[in-house]
Design an enzyme around this catalytic site. Structure first.
Site, PDB file in Angstrom:
ATOM      1  CG  ASP A   4      -8.083   3.337   3.899  1.00  0.00           C
ATOM      2  OD1 ASP A   4      -8.196   3.383   5.135  1.00  0.00           O
ATOM      3  OD2 ASP A   4      -7.120   2.812   3.322  1.00  0.00           O
ATOM      4  CE  LYS A  57      10.084   3.527  17.706  1.00  0.00           C
ATOM      5  NZ  LYS A  57      10.774   3.611  16.424  1.00  0.00           N
ATOM      6  NE  ARG A 104       2.424   8.490  11.274  1.00  0.00           N
ATOM      7  CZ  ARG A 104       1.573   7.519  10.943  1.00  0.00           C
ATOM      8  NH1 ARG A 104       0.599   7.775  10.093  1.00  0.00           N
ATOM      9  NH2 ARG A 104       1.700   6.317  11.432  1.00  0.00           N
ATOM     10  CB  THR A 105       4.599  13.783  17.856  1.00  0.00           C
ATOM     11  OG1 THR A 105       3.353  13.401  18.446  1.00  0.00           O
ATOM     12  CG2 THR A 105       4.437  15.119  17.156  1.00  0.00           C
ATOM     13  CB  THR A 119      -8.276   5.547   9.124  1.00  0.00           C
ATOM     14  OG1 THR A 119      -6.977   4.965   9.236  1.00  0.00           O
ATOM     15  CG2 THR A 119      -8.494   6.479  10.302  1.00  0.00           C
ATOM     16  N   GLY A 120      -8.275   2.585  10.183  1.00  0.00           N
ATOM     17  CA  GLY A 120      -7.953   1.709  11.297  1.00  0.00           C
ATOM     18  C   GLY A 120      -6.832   2.245  12.158  1.00  0.00           C
ATOM     19  CG  ASP A 158      -4.927   1.683  -0.464  1.00  0.00           C
ATOM     20  OD1 ASP A 158      -3.694   1.529  -0.431  1.00  0.00           O
ATOM     21  OD2 ASP A 158      -5.610   1.841   0.566  1.00  0.00           O
ATOM     22  CG  ASN A 178      -8.090  -2.386   5.245  1.00  0.00           C
ATOM     23  OD1 ASN A 178      -7.848  -2.106   4.074  1.00  0.00           O
ATOM     24  ND2 ASN A 178      -7.614  -1.683   6.245  1.00  0.00           N
ATOM     25  CG  ASP A 179      -9.952   0.306   2.363  1.00  0.00           C
ATOM     26  OD1 ASP A 179     -10.251   0.573   3.544  1.00  0.00           O
ATOM     27  OD2 ASP A 179      -8.850   0.577   1.861  1.00  0.00           O
TER      28      ASP A 179
END
Length: 1056
Positions: A386, A577, A606-607, A686-687, A794, A797-798
């Protein structure tokens, strides 16, 4: 949609696919009409290429045309019928509960007609009723234990009885007792962990007041006060309707929800196994290690050899008398060729490995929850991980602000702070002059002034203000009275509104990072409710903004917006944004946005693009009327609302570009590099959105900087998937990034081809994956590659992915302990996985391989001696050693030295971490293979023959001397063979050797039933035993020395 579409192979399991298609239509059942796929060759087999989409639709009908009859039944039809009946029975037993409208009676539980499941987490495999049958089934499904059960039961037949009953039933009972104790300990541990999680209490509102109840998913019905905002840490839902509105899925509070302010009164709707987190998980299963399966195959080969040897004995006997009974007696006589102590030694070894892992000070907090598969840690080829909370800490830090002409990093934030202080000082002076002229601000803003080039200070002022306003963050102040926390119902007068007592809550950690940054430069969010928010300037003045509209972030729009009215001036401003791909067409033309977004993405940031648009009162009123009308539409409501909002999103003024870094877990980069060098392929599931996943893949060095990334384009049908797979096939040595929806389509039509191409990639990133999809990807790798998989995560959802993998690892993180409790191994940090695999996984596999083969050698050598003895004495089915000699041989005489092999190691832990390439050899299974097994067979035949023939040649008059000489030489040979096998001596190994030798010498005084005590105390006995032992062991020592000298293994080169 992702959860409901099964990822089943089209060609390999048409029955299951047909069942799913017959049960419910999907959007994939619409045939592609305009794609001549035969003109676009794809790398696949001829059979697969001929199986086009029309074939897929006719699979159920094709199955019905298969031939039937007696010939079909005898040639495999019976197996098909049995399989179909079993599948039908399983489907009937596991039939999903029919979903109906649920009515909740407030204060009248007696009116509830339907029984609902108990609200409890359960990770246990058994209960009181199923424990004994379940454990016995798990044991006797292995050929080894089933074989010994049959042999032990055969001793109740007088004509087949050989020796004493306890020599067969005592070892079998001991093995089952050890197994049951180990499983019981694991079950008790799981029960305690579940009880700890289920004991978390919540307050329940009743007629008699509050009572404490266990946690559950709740449905909002009303709020205790108007400012009760809720934020979900996982799905981004708007949980804030007035009490008179109808409730929907958007008003549900899931697990891990934080109430940002105020309190919530709710109704329990779903509990226990009907909760979302539980529905996303699968039933825990009994995992069987690859080593156990390999040993099971070897025991079958030994059984075949045993039967062949028995047939040879009966044949040489001339099939005299009741030969069939003699055949079975020979089978029982040679039963020690398959040692029953193999299972108990391996099980005790697994427990020892688990204890070593939990006691390792270099990986503190590690817990072994499944003690049956520690060897799997040494055989892994695929690691599926994850992202959030596993590779990253889920803590965002603001790193960069770009205004187009100037960029500010962490080392220049003081300049921004000085500009903010200066600009707000000017604004406050202007406002004070304006207030002296007019006490009430104008509610109608003036038209915007003509464009002029703004100064850097004003641009920074606008950018910081936009970041401080455009979010869904709520400041939270803990209630304190006399230094102690109180209930949330305490009045606001009791609350401490100081900066030290303020924390921020939001559905997105990015928003929290941005708001914290604006606080660091001087503009602080101090209060927020449903209708307004307040900012504090560097001078301490409070600015109030009324919230007119909020447009929350969605995965489709990839942006969020807010319309606010400033209290002081009455100006209405629309702030927005979002991701650069969504905002590029919304903002005014510029020549720097795309380039700078690329630069920040390459740095792993992350923009977010921030823009604004000033609105007049008339513009806003027109928008509000159209927006409200769209929200009241019965048909296509979502489309109409989106169209109205998009009418505002035109020619917006670009303010700035922000860069936020998701902090990685400690030592993630060196750990991933270590795993890659060990030959482990890493897939990130990953989600999160594609851009975020790609950023983390780069920043964590999952994808190296000079490595190409192929972003799989969105596909929705077979033709598009075919074209995109062709494009992907032309790429070489590049990482793959694919979304969950595109993955479904590829697996629908080209499952085998896609998996084959993806497995060739150095890294794969799957974004927007549902929990069910994660588990399906794990199963696909298991089916198509036959390699061992490991899943690490962790969050809740995993859990499905962790339970589906051959080896599941959970991390105790901010998202709770659900993944940790459901995993086979629990760690506290991602970096611990390096030592867990390279050191403990490697040692566990190599030790178990050596231990298993040595225990089989111990059984084969005594069976060889029995065969030699029977062939010399007229092929009589008479045991060579009886009673306690056979029990003592497998227990007190050789057990401790053999079991001490669990302490052996070929290289030191530091060396195993320094050279992870040593791990790569383990995946080939060379430590336990048919080659190594045949070598041990030859050794056993040689030593067994030497011991038996030597004793027969050197004995004098009485047969009892043969037994004494051969058995003593056998014990000494086994002790010397342990010493020959050991690569690194441990002091406990020496102690075990001495204790075993001492036990045998001490027991000679009590074995007068088997030995002649007057003979074994003579020098003649001693020199004969020494000569036979020397001849059986010395050649093997010489061969080992020569091999180490001229062809040393890789680990010996490092250790030297």
């Amino acid at each position: 949609m992702a959860d409901s579409i099964p990822l089943n192979p089209v060609r390999k399991n048409s029955r299951k696919t047909a069942y799913y298609n017959a049960g419910r239509p999907t959007r994939y059942q619409i045939e592609d009409e305009s794609s001549n796929l035969d003109e676009m060759p794809l790398m696949m087999s001829e059979e697969a290429f001929e199986n086009d989409e029309s074939d897929y639709q006719t699979l159920p009908r094709a199955r019905g045309s298969q031939r039937t009859g007696l010939g079909w039944f005898l040639c495999g039809g019976w197996k098909v019928l049995c399989t179909s009946c079993c599948e039908c029975l399983v489907h009937t037993c596991r039939r999903k509960k029919e979903l109906k409208v649920r009515t909740v009676w407030l204060g009248h539980p007696e009116k509830c007609e339907e029984k609902y499941p108990k609200n409890a987490i359960k990770n246990q495999k058994y209960n009181i009723v199923t424990f004994v049958p379940g454990v016995l089934y798990q044991q006797f499904k292995f050929f080894l234990n089933l074989y010994f059960l049959v042999v032990a039961c055969s001793q109740f037949v007088p004509s087949l009885k050989i020796g004493y009953l306890y020599t067969y039933w005592a070892p079998l009972g001991f093995v089952l007792a050890v197994t049951m104790v180990r499983e019981a300990v694991d079950e008790v541990r799981r029960c305690r962990r579940d009880k700890e999680m289920n004991s978390q209490l919540y307050s329940k509102l009743t007629v008699r007041g509050k009572v404490q109840v266990k946690s559950s998913d709740i449905q909002i019905t009303m709020k205790s006060k108007q400012t009760g905002l809720m934020y979900d840490l996982c799905p981004q839902e708007d949980c804030d309707p007035p009490i008179h509105e109808s409730l929907s899925i958007e008003n549900t509070l899931w697990a891990s929800t934080v109430v940002a302010s105020g309190t919530v009164i709710g109704v329990v709707i779903y509990t226990g196994k009907e909760m979302r987190s539980v529905l996303n998980t699968s039933q825990s299963k009994n995992k069987v290690g690859l080593l156990d399966l390999e040993l099971n195959r070897l025991t079958k080969a030994l059984f075949l050899a045993q039967v062949v040897l028995s047939v040879v004995m009966v044949t040489l006997q001339g099939f005299l008398g009741p030969w069939f009974r003699n055949l079975f007696r020979f089978v029982v006589l040679f039963s020690y060729i398959i040692p029953i102590s193999l299972r108990v030694n391996l099980d005790m070894g697994k427990s020892a490995y688990g204890w070593m892992i939990m006691k390792d000070e270099n990986i503190p907090g590690t817990v072994v929850r499944t003690s049956t598969i520690p060897e799997e840690l040494g055989r892994l080829v695929y690691l599926l991980t994850d992202k959030t909370g596993t590779l990253t800490q889920n803590e965002m830090v603001f790193k960069r602000l770009h205004l187009g002409t100037v960029s500010y990093g962490m080392d220049t934030m003081d300049e921004i702070q000085s500009h903010i202080i200066q600009s707000y000082a000017q604004v406050s002076s202007v406002q004070s002059n304006g207030n002296s002229a007019s006490s009430t601000p104008s509610c109608k803003s003036q038209p915007p002034a003509p464009k002029v080039r703004k100064s850097v200070s004003s641009r920074i002022h606008e950018a910081v203000k936009a970041i401080a306003l455009c979010h869904n963050v709520t400041p939270v102040y803990e209630s304190c009275v006399n230094g102690a926390s109180t209930e949330p119902e305490s009045t606001e007068a009791d609350q401490d509104f100081s900066d030290d007592n303020r924390t921020y809550q939001a559905s997105s950690p990015d928003d929290v990072a941005l708001v914290r940054w604006t606080e660091s430069v001087g503009l602080t969010l101090v209060n927020r409710d449903l209708t307004s928010l307040q900012l504090k300037t560097p001078a301490g003045h409070i600015l109030t903004y009324y919230i007119l509209q909020i447009f929350p972030f969605t995965s489709e729009s990839k942006r969020m917006g807010i319309i606010v009215r400033e209290e002081a001036t009455g100006d209405i401003t629309f702030y927005m944004k979002g991701a650069d791909v969504a905002m590029a067409s919304i903002v005014q033309y510029n020549d720097w946005l795309e380039e700078e977004c690329g630069n920040m993405a390459r740095e792993g940031l992350r923009t977010l693009v921030v823009a604004k648009k000033s609105l007049t009162e008339e513009q806003y009123q027109d928008f509000e009327s159209r927006y409200n009308q769209a929200k009241l539409s019965i048909h296509d409501r979502a489309l109409k609302v989106a169209a109205v909002v998009e009418s505002l999103e035109r020619e917006m003024e670009l303010l700035c570009l922000t860069g936020v870094e998701d902090q990685l877990q400690a030592d993630v980069r060196p750990t991933l590099e270590l795993l890659r060098n060990a030959g482990i392929k890493i897939w990130m599931l990953t989600g999160d959105k594609l851009e975020t996943a790609t950023c983390i893949a780069k920043s964590s060095h999952l994808v190296s900087r000079n490595q190409d990334i192929h972003v799989f384009k969105p596909v929705s049908n077979r033709g598009e998937a075919h074209l995109e797979l062709n494009a992907f096939r032309r790429k070489h040595d590049c990482a793959l990034v694919i979304s969950g929806d595109s993955l479904e389509v590829c697996l629908r039509y080209y499952e085998h081809e896609f998996v084959e191409l993806a497995c060739q990639c150095p890294a794969v990133v799957c974004c927007r994956c549902s929990p069910t999809q994660k588990a399906q990807i794990v199963r696909l790798l298991q089916q198509h590659t036959d390699n061992r998989t490991c899943a690490i995560g962790d969050g809740g959802n995993d859990v499905s992915m962790i339970q589906a993998a051959d080896c599941g690892i959970g991390i105790e993180g901010k998202e709770g302990k659900q993944a940790s409790l459901a995993a086979d191994f629990s760690i506290t940090q991602f970096k611990h996985i390096g030592r867990l695999l390279m050191v403990h996984g490697r040692n566990s596999y190599k030790r178990s391989a050596a231990l298993g083969q040595f225990v089989m050698h111990r059984g084969m050598i005594i069976s060889t001696m029995q065969a030699v003895f029977s062939s010399i004495f007229y092929f009589a089915s008479v045991p060579l050693y009886q009673g306690f000699l056979m029990v003592g041989y497998a227990t007190i005489y050789t057990m401790f030295p053999v079991f001490s092999l669990v302490l052996d190691q070929d290289v030191k832990p530091e060396m195993a971490l320094l050279y992870p390439e040593l791990y790569k050899d383990l995946t080939k299974g060379r430590s336990l293979s048919f080659k190594t097994f045949l070598i041990w067979v030859l050794i056993s035949v040689y030593q067994g023959g030497i011991l038996m023939y030597g004793a027969l040649v050197l004995f004098d008059q009485e047969f009892v001397h043969v037994v004494a000489i051969s058995f003593t030489a056998l014990i000494l040979t086994e002790l010397l063979m342990v010493a020959l096998t050991v690569r690194t001596w441990h002091w406990l190994m020496v102690v075990a050797e001495l204790i075993s030798l001492g036990c045998y010498l001490a027991s000679l005084a009590f074995l007068n039933e088997y030995f002649d005590l007057s003979f074994i105390t003579t020098w003649v006995f001693l020199w004969k035993v020494c000569v036979i032992t020397l001849v059986s062991c010395l050649p093997l020592y010489i061969i080992k020395y020569l091999k180490r000298k001229f062809s040393p293994p890789s680990y010996s080169k490092l250790s030297s």
